[in-house]
Write an enzyme that holds these catalytic residues in place. Sequence first.
Site, PDB file in Angstrom:
ATOM      1  N   LYS A  32       0.835  -1.222   0.000  1.00 33.71           N
ATOM      2  CA  LYS A  32       0.000   0.000   0.000  1.00 33.71           C
ATOM      3  C   LYS A  32       0.850   1.244   0.000  1.00 33.71           C
ATOM      4  O   LYS A  32       0.637   2.153  -0.794  1.00 33.71           O
ATOM      5  CB  LYS A  32      -0.834   0.067   1.289  1.00 33.71           C
ATOM      6  CG  LYS A  32      -2.171  -0.556   1.251  1.00 33.71           C
ATOM      7  CD  LYS A  32      -3.023  -0.149   2.456  1.00 33.71           C
ATOM      8  CE  LYS A  32      -2.325  -0.133   3.794  1.00 33.71           C
ATOM      9  NZ  LYS A  32      -2.058  -1.433   4.394  1.00 33.71           N
ATOM     10  N   ARG A  79      -9.868   2.145   8.529  1.00 31.84           N
ATOM     11  CA  ARG A  79      -9.543   0.741   8.760  1.00 31.84           C
ATOM     12  C   ARG A  79     -10.668   0.011   9.494  1.00 31.84           C
ATOM     13  O   ARG A  79     -10.537  -1.175   9.767  1.00 31.84           O
ATOM     14  CB  ARG A  79      -8.281   0.661   9.623  1.00 31.84           C
ATOM     15  CG  ARG A  79      -7.057   0.102   8.884  1.00 31.84           C
ATOM     16  CD  ARG A  79      -5.894   0.336   9.791  1.00 31.84           C
ATOM     17  NE  ARG A  79      -4.760  -0.490   9.569  1.00 31.84           N
ATOM     18  CZ  ARG A  79      -3.613  -0.026   9.062  1.00 31.84           C
ATOM     19  NH1 ARG A  79      -3.522   1.196   8.620  1.00 31.84           N
ATOM     20  NH2 ARG A  79      -2.566  -0.814   9.005  1.00 31.84           N
ATOM     21  N   ARG A 119      10.790  -7.500   5.233  1.00 24.98           N
ATOM     22  CA  ARG A 119      10.833  -6.082   5.590  1.00 24.98           C
ATOM     23  C   ARG A 119      11.295  -5.897   7.032  1.00 24.98           C
ATOM     24  O   ARG A 119      12.019  -4.959   7.352  1.00 24.98           O
ATOM     25  CB  ARG A 119       9.432  -5.464   5.411  1.00 24.98           C
ATOM     26  CG  ARG A 119       9.395  -3.973   5.648  1.00 24.98           C
ATOM     27  CD  ARG A 119       8.046  -3.394   5.308  1.00 24.98           C
ATOM     28  NE  ARG A 119       7.102  -3.506   6.404  1.00 24.98           N
ATOM     29  CZ  ARG A 119       5.822  -3.125   6.344  1.00 24.98           C
ATOM     30  NH1 ARG A 119       5.343  -2.616   5.223  1.00 24.98           N
ATOM     31  NH2 ARG A 119       5.027  -3.251   7.374  1.00 24.98           N
ATOM     32  N   ARG A 166      10.834  -1.448  12.232  1.00 25.95           N
ATOM     33  CA  ARG A 166       9.491  -1.256  12.797  1.00 25.95           C
ATOM     34  C   ARG A 166       9.242  -2.256  13.912  1.00 25.95           C
ATOM     35  O   ARG A 166       9.470  -3.454  13.749  1.00 25.95           O
ATOM     36  CB  ARG A 166       8.435  -1.414  11.698  1.00 25.95           C
ATOM     37  CG  ARG A 166       8.169  -0.107  10.970  1.00 25.95           C
ATOM     38  CD  ARG A 166       7.150  -0.290   9.872  1.00 25.95           C
ATOM     39  NE  ARG A 166       5.864  -0.808  10.338  1.00 25.95           N
ATOM     40  CZ  ARG A 166       4.742  -0.688   9.647  1.00 25.95           C
ATOM     41  NH1 ARG A 166       4.747  -0.064   8.485  1.00 25.95           N
ATOM     42  NH2 ARG A 166       3.626  -1.186  10.113  1.00 25.95           N
ATOM     43  N   ARG A 207      -1.603  -8.692  13.156  1.00 30.05           N
ATOM     44  CA  ARG A 207      -2.040  -7.620  12.239  1.00 30.05           C
ATOM     45  C   ARG A 207      -2.880  -8.183  11.096  1.00 30.05           C
ATOM     46  O   ARG A 207      -3.852  -7.573  10.665  1.00 30.05           O
ATOM     47  CB  ARG A 207      -0.818  -6.858  11.700  1.00 30.05           C
ATOM     48  CG  ARG A 207      -0.215  -5.927  12.763  1.00 30.05           C
ATOM     49  CD  ARG A 207       1.217  -5.560  12.453  1.00 30.05           C
ATOM     50  NE  ARG A 207       1.352  -4.813  11.222  1.00 30.05           N
ATOM     51  CZ  ARG A 207       2.469  -4.780  10.491  1.00 30.05           C
ATOM     52  NH1 ARG A 207       3.528  -5.468  10.862  1.00 30.05           N
ATOM     53  NH2 ARG A 207       2.513  -4.059   9.405  1.00 30.05           N
TER      54      ARG A 207
HETATM   55  P1  AMP Z   1       0.585   0.763   8.831  1.00 28.24           P
HETATM   56  O1  AMP Z   1       1.844   1.561   8.695  1.00 28.24           O
HETATM   57  O2  AMP Z   1      -0.515   1.242   7.946  1.00 28.24           O
HETATM   58  O3  AMP Z   1       0.824  -0.720   8.687  1.00 28.24           O
HETATM   59  O4  AMP Z   1       0.064   0.990  10.329  1.00 28.24           O
HETATM   60  C1  AMP Z   1       0.823   0.562  11.436  1.00 28.24           C
HETATM   61  C2  AMP Z   1      -0.035   0.495  12.677  1.00 28.24           C
HETATM   62  O5  AMP Z   1      -0.554   1.799  12.974  1.00 28.24           O
HETATM   63  C3  AMP Z   1      -1.266  -0.395  12.586  1.00 28.24           C
HETATM   64  O6  AMP Z   1      -0.978  -1.766  12.848  1.00 28.24           O
HETATM   65  C4  AMP Z   1      -2.166   0.213  13.648  1.00 28.24           C
HETATM   66  O7  AMP Z   1      -1.768  -0.170  14.936  1.00 28.24           O
HETATM   67  C5  AMP Z   1      -1.872   1.710  13.502  1.00 28.24           C
HETATM   68  N1  AMP Z   1      -2.805   2.349  12.532  1.00 28.24           N
HETATM   69  C6  AMP Z   1      -2.513   2.905  11.328  1.00 28.24           C
HETATM   70  N2  AMP Z   1      -3.613   3.369  10.725  1.00 28.24           N
HETATM   71  C7  AMP Z   1      -4.639   3.108  11.561  1.00 28.24           C
HETATM   72  C8  AMP Z   1      -6.048   3.319  11.512  1.00 28.24           C
HETATM   73  N3  AMP Z   1      -6.641   3.906  10.459  1.00 28.24           N
HETATM   74  N4  AMP Z   1      -6.794   2.908  12.580  1.00 28.24           N
HETATM   75  C9  AMP Z   1      -6.226   2.332  13.643  1.00 28.24           C
HETATM   76  N5  AMP Z   1      -4.923   2.080  13.758  1.00 28.24           N
HETATM   77  C10 AMP Z   1      -4.126   2.462  12.737  1.00 28.24           C
END
Ligand code: AMP
Length: 186
Positions: A13, A88, A127, A133, A144
């Site tokens: 993404k 989400r 990754r 991370r 996740r």
């Molecule tokens: P990402 O970088 O998109 O994989 O997001 C990493 C983490 O940030 C996720 O596993 C969630 O814990 C948190 N996160 C990111 N976007 C959201 C969202 N829209 N709602 C809730 N948690 C989020």
Amino acid sequence: MRLIFIGPPGVGKGTQAERVSKHFGIVHLSTGDILRAEIKTQSPIGQQAKTYIDQGHLVPDDILLTIMEQYLQRPECANGYLLDGFPRTIPQAEGLDRLLQQTHQSLDAVINLTAEDEELLQRLLRRGKTSGRSDDNPTVITKRLEVYRKLTQPILGYYEKQNLLKTVYGAGPIPEITNRILKVLN
Ligand code: AMP
């Protein structure tokens, strides 16, 4: 142009959102990046978000909606934006719809990026070796993916009903996937 990118962790993404937002000259808003930046500066939001992120859980909807309300009002968003990782959950999607209505805006498309589970797992493990991370480790990755299926996948139906959903297969060379996305947007 107002776009949303949805997809499981590891589907690419972020990479595709970067390329597509550049193509259209619109702002790329990644809620994951925003939250990680808040954690870095140890802001109150960052401190709340860290526990959830480290466990692979979603950060509560009200926090995300407060953040997005602020970001979407920024002048650079007036020309359009690409939301990467938001909404989400169904309540987030409903909250976004309310924000859009208040500003008399609408979405142009929702891109649903897909790939096989095994491919996602392999990509995330790879990754994890370099991303630094805290949530790219096997236990949290499994969590996740589970959270994605349970809480995020239902929003696909939500956007399908609005006739906005476009599904794109996210495995293969990066430029080719970008072309697939641009094609469904035309
Ligand atoms: P990402 O970088 O998109 O994989 O997001 C990493 C983490 O940030 C996720 O596993 C969630 O814990 C948190 N996160 C990111 N976007 C959201 C969202 N829209 N709602 C809730 N948690 C989020």
